[in-house]
Write a protein that holds these residues in place. Structure first.
Motif, short mmCIF file in Angstrom:
data_model
loop_
_atom_site.label_atom_id
_atom_site.label_comp_id
_atom_site.label_asym_id
_atom_site.label_seq_id
_atom_site.Cartn_x
_atom_site.Cartn_y
_atom_site.Cartn_z
N PRO A 1 1.48 -14.34 -5.04
CA PRO A 1 2.76 -14.06 -5.71
C PRO A 1 3.27 -12.85 -4.97
O PRO A 1 2.61 -11.85 -4.27
N GLN A 2 4.68 -12.97 -4.75
CA GLN A 2 5.44 -11.69 -4.21
C GLN A 2 5.14 -10.49 -4.75
O GLN A 2 5.41 -10.15 -6.01
N ASP A 3 4.55 -9.63 -3.91
CA ASP A 3 4.13 -8.32 -4.48
C ASP A 3 4.48 -7.13 -3.56
O ASP A 3 3.68 -7.00 -2.54
N TYR A 4 5.40 -6.23 -3.66
CA TYR A 4 5.87 -5.39 -2.44
C TYR A 4 4.90 -4.14 -2.61
O TYR A 4 4.67 -3.76 -1.58
N GLY A 46 13.69 0.86 -0.73
CA GLY A 46 12.71 0.97 -1.78
C GLY A 46 12.02 -0.13 -2.36
O GLY A 46 12.25 -0.59 -3.63
N LEU A 47 11.16 -0.80 -1.35
CA LEU A 47 10.60 -2.24 -1.86
C LEU A 47 9.01 -1.66 -1.87
O LEU A 47 8.55 -1.32 -0.53
N GLY A 48 8.37 -1.53 -3.02
CA GLY A 48 7.00 -1.24 -2.92
C GLY A 48 6.85 0.17 -3.18
O GLY A 48 5.64 0.69 -3.51
N ALA A 49 7.73 1.06 -3.23
CA ALA A 49 7.81 2.43 -3.48
C ALA A 49 9.27 2.77 -3.53
O ALA A 49 10.20 2.23 -3.34
#
Length: 303
Positions: free
Chosen positions: A75-78, A107-110
């Protein structure tokens, strides 16, 4: 502690990785994992990468991060993607450091943090990574996470251009055409555009500026930096459109470097209205027959 941390965020794929052999990882397993990703065999890739990551393989950690970011086989998970990428980046892997910069910048994953992005871009750029050099140069050119400084941007664009980056060469051409931190010089702008336009453009989706094929077409159409030549102009605008330069430019580019508001398709149509059917056919033939052929400038060295 590090093992506990790692096992906690790979629980989703652990059932796949238990299929991995308990024997030592072979030298070619990472290449096999990359090949599996390229053909969409993510089950095999995860099995191989899991075994490699358990042996602290930096490249495997970077690729696992990429798979989570893209949602390849998981599953996509930044957030998880950034965690894996951070492990590789902290070990000094330039590609992972550049990816960390991109994640923070977007701003991807944080939470978005442009200053943190610049920090990671610089770490990778200092290692000579072209993509990071261009990303760092963009940050200075656009004032993203760093004070806007086109002189500092040009320093990094030139380093990337020294490694044959068509994007960097294109921006340097714009600098000379617009007189941005250098003396305005149409002939020099044309020379840089030509260097870039004779290659496949590496950033076709970036619309803050037009492609080098568009820019050299505009110079042929107007007769700036070279003799006016509608046939050559039409050829280059046709190529620019074929390479994807078909969207209106980003308002930022219009404001910062006076990027033309016309798309390559619009420029092509405007030119065609001024040309004969024979000229149009010849320009289209030239565009069809075009092949990338970087021009190498041979300079005399002092003895």
């Amino acid at each position: 502690m590090a093992v506990v941390f790692r096992n906690r965020f790979i629980s989703f794929a652990v059932t796949l990785w238990t299929l991995a052999s308990v024997l030592p990882v072979s030298a070619g397993q990472f290449e096999d994992a990359e090949a599996a990703v390229n053909i969409g065999d993510y089950l095999t890739a995860l099995r191989l990468l899991g075994a490699l990551a358990d042996q602290d393989n930096t490249y495997a950690e970077r690729l696992l991060g990429s798979m989570y970011i893209k949602g390849q086989g998981v599953p996509q998970d930044y957030g998880l993607g950034m965690r894996w990428m951070r492990i590789a980046a902290d070990k000094g892997l330039a590609d992972a450091q550049n990816q960390m910069g991109i994640l923070y910048q977007r701003g991807l994953g944080a939470e978005r943090n442009e200053a943190e992005a610049v920090k990671w871009f610089r770490l990778a750029a200092d290692q000579g990574m072209v993509l990071a050099q261009n990303n760092l140069a963009d940050a200075y050119a656009l004032g993203l996470g760093a004070p806007q400084d086109f002189g500092e941007a040009l320093k990094w664009y030139h380093l990337a251009a020294d490694q044959s980056s068509s994007y960097a060469e294109n921006v340097i051409g714009i600098a000379y055409e617009r007189g941005l931190h250098v003396a305005q010089d149409d002939a020099e702008a044309f020379r840089w555009y030509r260097r870039a336009a004779n290659k496949i453009y590496e950033r076709p989706d970036d619309t803050w500026i037009h492609s080098p094929q568009y820019n050299i077409g505009a110079m042929y159409a107007s007769g700036r930096g070279t003799a006016q030549d509608y046939l050559q102009a039409l050829m280059w605008f046709t190529l620019a459109a074929a390479f994807g330069d078909t969207k209106p430019p980003d308002p930022l580019g219009i404001k910062l470097v006076d990027t033309s508001k016309y798309t390559a398709l619009e420029q092509r149509d405007r030119l065609m209205a001024l040309m004969t059917s024979a000229q149009i056919a010849e320009a289209e033939r030239l565009a069809h027959d075009w092949r990338p052929h970087p021009i190498v400038t041979i300079e005399r060295r002092e003895k």
